[in-house]
Scaffold this motif. Structure first.
Motif, PDB file in Angstrom:
ATOM      1  N   ARG A  33      49.902   3.694 -42.459  1.00 51.13           N
ATOM      2  CA  ARG A  33      50.519   4.754 -41.667  1.00 51.13           C
ATOM      3  C   ARG A  33      50.149   6.083 -42.312  1.00 51.13           C
ATOM      4  O   ARG A  33      49.784   6.131 -43.483  1.00 51.13           O
ATOM      5  CB  ARG A  33      52.035   4.588 -41.623  1.00 51.13           C
ATOM      6  CG  ARG A  33      52.458   3.278 -40.963  1.00 51.13           C
ATOM      7  CD  ARG A  33      53.939   3.183 -40.768  1.00 51.13           C
ATOM      8  NE  ARG A  33      54.436   4.166 -39.809  1.00 51.13           N
ATOM      9  CZ  ARG A  33      54.415   4.030 -38.492  1.00 51.13           C
ATOM     10  NH1 ARG A  33      53.894   2.952 -37.952  1.00 51.13           N
ATOM     11  NH2 ARG A  33      54.902   4.964 -37.708  1.00 51.13           N
ATOM     12  N   ALA A  34      50.260   7.154 -41.538  1.00 48.12           N
ATOM     13  CA  ALA A  34      49.973   8.486 -42.060  1.00 48.12           C
ATOM     14  C   ALA A  34      51.099   9.440 -41.691  1.00 48.12           C
ATOM     15  O   ALA A  34      51.753   9.271 -40.656  1.00 48.12           O
ATOM     16  CB  ALA A  34      48.650   9.013 -41.503  1.00 48.12           C
ATOM     17  N   ILE A  35      51.319  10.413 -42.558  1.00 48.63           N
ATOM     18  CA  ILE A  35      52.220  11.514 -42.242  1.00 48.63           C
ATOM     19  C   ILE A  35      51.415  12.795 -42.341  1.00 48.63           C
ATOM     20  O   ILE A  35      50.458  12.896 -43.109  1.00 48.63           O
ATOM     21  CB  ILE A  35      53.445  11.586 -43.189  1.00 48.63           C
ATOM     22  CG1 ILE A  35      53.012  11.726 -44.639  1.00 48.63           C
ATOM     23  CG2 ILE A  35      54.362  10.410 -42.957  1.00 48.63           C
ATOM     24  CD1 ILE A  35      54.132  12.106 -45.577  1.00 48.63           C
ATOM     25  N   ARG A  36      51.809  13.761 -41.556  1.00 41.65           N
ATOM     26  CA  ARG A  36      51.129  15.053 -41.544  1.00 41.65           C
ATOM     27  C   ARG A  36      51.864  15.996 -42.488  1.00 41.65           C
ATOM     28  O   ARG A  36      53.064  16.203 -42.365  1.00 41.65           O
ATOM     29  CB  ARG A  36      51.154  15.610 -40.131  1.00 41.65           C
ATOM     30  CG  ARG A  36      50.350  16.839 -39.958  1.00 41.65           C
ATOM     31  CD  ARG A  36      50.422  17.270 -38.530  1.00 41.65           C
ATOM     32  NE  ARG A  36      49.176  17.905 -38.169  1.00 41.65           N
ATOM     33  CZ  ARG A  36      48.928  18.411 -36.995  1.00 41.65           C
ATOM     34  NH1 ARG A  36      49.833  18.326 -36.042  1.00 41.65           N
ATOM     35  NH2 ARG A  36      47.792  18.981 -36.746  1.00 41.65           N
ATOM     36  N   LEU A  37      51.122  16.556 -43.434  1.00 40.66           N
ATOM     37  CA  LEU A  37      51.694  17.503 -44.387  1.00 40.66           C
ATOM     38  C   LEU A  37      51.386  18.947 -43.996  1.00 40.66           C
ATOM     39  O   LEU A  37      52.060  19.860 -44.439  1.00 40.66           O
ATOM     40  CB  LEU A  37      51.179  17.203 -45.798  1.00 40.66           C
ATOM     41  CG  LEU A  37      51.528  15.794 -46.318  1.00 40.66           C
ATOM     42  CD1 LEU A  37      50.812  15.513 -47.624  1.00 40.66           C
ATOM     43  CD2 LEU A  37      53.028  15.621 -46.448  1.00 40.66           C
ATOM     44  N   SER A  38      50.364  19.125 -43.181  1.00 35.76           N
ATOM     45  CA  SER A  38      49.991  20.420 -42.599  1.00 35.76           C
ATOM     46  C   SER A  38      48.956  20.117 -41.529  1.00 35.76           C
ATOM     47  O   SER A  38      48.627  18.956 -41.287  1.00 35.76           O
ATOM     48  CB  SER A  38      49.405  21.362 -43.668  1.00 35.76           C
ATOM     49  OG  SER A  38      48.098  20.957 -44.019  1.00 35.76           O
ATOM     50  N   ASP A  39      48.413  21.159 -40.918  1.00 39.73           N
ATOM     51  CA  ASP A  39      47.354  20.930 -39.934  1.00 39.73           C
ATOM     52  C   ASP A  39      46.139  20.260 -40.576  1.00 39.73           C
ATOM     53  O   ASP A  39      45.420  19.519 -39.919  1.00 39.73           O
ATOM     54  CB  ASP A  39      46.926  22.242 -39.278  1.00 39.73           C
ATOM     55  CG  ASP A  39      47.946  22.740 -38.276  1.00 39.73           C
ATOM     56  OD1 ASP A  39      48.802  21.945 -37.840  1.00 39.73           O
ATOM     57  OD2 ASP A  39      47.894  23.936 -37.932  1.00 39.73           O
ATOM     58  N   ALA A  40      45.922  20.519 -41.862  1.00 34.23           N
ATOM     59  CA  ALA A  40      44.736  20.004 -42.529  1.00 34.23           C
ATOM     60  C   ALA A  40      44.988  18.775 -43.406  1.00 34.23           C
ATOM     61  O   ALA A  40      44.090  17.971 -43.588  1.00 34.23           O
ATOM     62  CB  ALA A  40      44.103  21.102 -43.380  1.00 34.23           C
ATOM     63  N   TYR A  41      46.181  18.622 -43.959  1.00 32.85           N
ATOM     64  CA  TYR A  41      46.436  17.568 -44.938  1.00 32.85           C
ATOM     65  C   TYR A  41      47.339  16.470 -44.407  1.00 32.85           C
ATOM     66  O   TYR A  41      48.256  16.731 -43.628  1.00 32.85           O
ATOM     67  CB  TYR A  41      47.075  18.155 -46.204  1.00 32.85           C
ATOM     68  CG  TYR A  41      46.105  18.915 -47.057  1.00 32.85           C
ATOM     69  CD1 TYR A  41      45.362  18.277 -48.046  1.00 32.85           C
ATOM     70  CD2 TYR A  41      45.913  20.277 -46.869  1.00 32.85           C
ATOM     71  CE1 TYR A  41      44.458  18.989 -48.824  1.00 32.85           C
ATOM     72  CE2 TYR A  41      45.017  20.995 -47.644  1.00 32.85           C
ATOM     73  CZ  TYR A  41      44.292  20.331 -48.618  1.00 32.85           C
ATOM     74  OH  TYR A  41      43.395  21.034 -49.382  1.00 32.85           O
ATOM     75  N   ARG A  42      47.084  15.246 -44.886  1.00 37.60           N
ATOM     76  CA  ARG A  42      47.923  14.113 -44.538  1.00 37.60           C
ATOM     77  C   ARG A  42      48.045  13.193 -45.749  1.00 37.60           C
ATOM     78  O   ARG A  42      47.238  13.243 -46.675  1.00 37.60           O
ATOM     79  CB  ARG A  42      47.352  13.342 -43.362  1.00 37.60           C
ATOM     80  CG  ARG A  42      46.082  12.590 -43.697  1.00 37.60           C
ATOM     81  CD  ARG A  42      45.573  11.822 -42.524  1.00 37.60           C
ATOM     82  NE  ARG A  42      44.327  11.147 -42.874  1.00 37.60           N
ATOM     83  CZ  ARG A  42      43.727  10.293 -42.091  1.00 37.60           C
ATOM     84  NH1 ARG A  42      44.221  10.024 -40.913  1.00 37.60           N
ATOM     85  NH2 ARG A  42      42.615   9.711 -42.461  1.00 37.60           N
ATOM     86  N   ALA A  43      49.057  12.364 -45.711  1.00 43.21           N
ATOM     87  CA  ALA A  43      49.234  11.305 -46.711  1.00 43.21           C
ATOM     88  C   ALA A  43      49.154   9.978 -45.980  1.00 43.21           C
ATOM     89  O   ALA A  43      49.716   9.820 -44.896  1.00 43.21           O
ATOM     90  CB  ALA A  43      50.570  11.443 -47.417  1.00 43.21           C
ATOM     91  N   ILE A  44      48.436   9.049 -46.561  1.00 43.81           N
ATOM     92  CA  ILE A  44      48.279   7.721 -45.990  1.00 43.81           C
ATOM     93  C   ILE A  44      49.049   6.750 -46.868  1.00 43.81           C
ATOM     94  O   ILE A  44      48.869   6.732 -48.089  1.00 43.81           O
ATOM     95  CB  ILE A  44      46.794   7.323 -45.915  1.00 43.81           C
ATOM     96  CG1 ILE A  44      46.028   8.301 -45.028  1.00 43.81           C
ATOM     97  CG2 ILE A  44      46.646   5.885 -45.417  1.00 43.81           C
ATOM     98  CD1 ILE A  44      44.534   8.106 -45.043  1.00 43.81           C
ATOM     99  N   TYR A  45      49.919   5.941 -46.230  1.00 37.53           N
ATOM    100  CA  TYR A  45      50.730   5.009 -47.004  1.00 37.53           C
ATOM    101  C   TYR A  45      50.821   3.666 -46.297  1.00 37.53           C
ATOM    102  O   TYR A  45      50.459   3.522 -45.134  1.00 37.53           O
ATOM    103  CB  TYR A  45      52.130   5.583 -47.260  1.00 37.53           C
ATOM    104  CG  TYR A  45      53.036   5.588 -46.056  1.00 37.53           C
ATOM    105  CD1 TYR A  45      53.920   4.538 -45.828  1.00 37.53           C
ATOM    106  CD2 TYR A  45      53.024   6.641 -45.135  1.00 37.53           C
ATOM    107  CE1 TYR A  45      54.762   4.534 -44.726  1.00 37.53           C
ATOM    108  CE2 TYR A  45      53.862   6.643 -44.042  1.00 37.53           C
ATOM    109  CZ  TYR A  45      54.725   5.591 -43.838  1.00 37.53           C
ATOM    110  OH  TYR A  45      55.550   5.581 -42.739  1.00 37.53           O
ATOM    111  N   GLN A  46      51.317   2.699 -47.040  1.00 36.58           N
ATOM    112  CA  GLN A  46      51.504   1.357 -46.503  1.00 36.58           C
ATOM    113  C   GLN A  46      52.844   0.827 -47.003  1.00 36.58           C
ATOM    114  O   GLN A  46      53.208   1.021 -48.161  1.00 36.58           O
ATOM    115  CB  GLN A  46      50.375   0.447 -46.979  1.00 36.58           C
ATOM    116  CG  GLN A  46      50.409  -0.941 -46.398  1.00 36.58           C
ATOM    117  CD  GLN A  46      49.249  -1.781 -46.891  1.00 36.58           C
ATOM    118  OE1 GLN A  46      48.958  -1.821 -48.078  1.00 36.58           O
ATOM    119  NE2 GLN A  46      48.576  -2.460 -45.969  1.00 36.58           N
TER     120      GLN A  46
END
Length: 105
Positions: A72-85
């Motif tokens: 899954r991913a979360i959006r941290l800004s328009d440019a950055y994301r974090a990918i987690y499981q």
């Protein structure tokens, strides 16, 4: 950065979060406001649980496809994301953060 389980996780036992070596290195290089937003997400998951964090529209939590299927991913800004499981091992429920990076659109 660690997470503890909250009642929001349901009937599962302990909850932990781990960052991959890649994610730790990436967090050291991203702008401070991205680190702060990621830390807020970690705090939210710690206190309220993952379901509550997913309900915050600004994070745009969503499942991934293709080579990242199962993550899954979360959006941290328009440019950055974090990918987690999410991972389970018996009564242990874990959130494993694989990457914190710039998203290629």
């Amino acid at each position: 950065m660690g997470l503890n389980c909250s009642p929001g996780w349901g009937t599962l036992g302990e909850c932990v979060s781990n960052l991959s070596d890649t994610a730790e290195k990436q967090l050291a290089k991203v702008p401070g406001h991205i680190v702060k937003k990621f830390a807020l997400w970690v705090d939210l998951v710690t206190v309220e649980g993952l379901a509550a964090a997913r309900a915050i529209p600004g994070y745009r939590d969503h499942g991934l496809k293709g080579e990242w299927k199962g993550y899954r991913a979360i959006r941290l800004s328009d440019a950055y994301r974090a990918i987690y499981q999410e991972r389970e091992a018996g009564m242990l429920h874990a959130v494993y953060v694989e990457e914190v990076n710039k998203h290629d659109y």
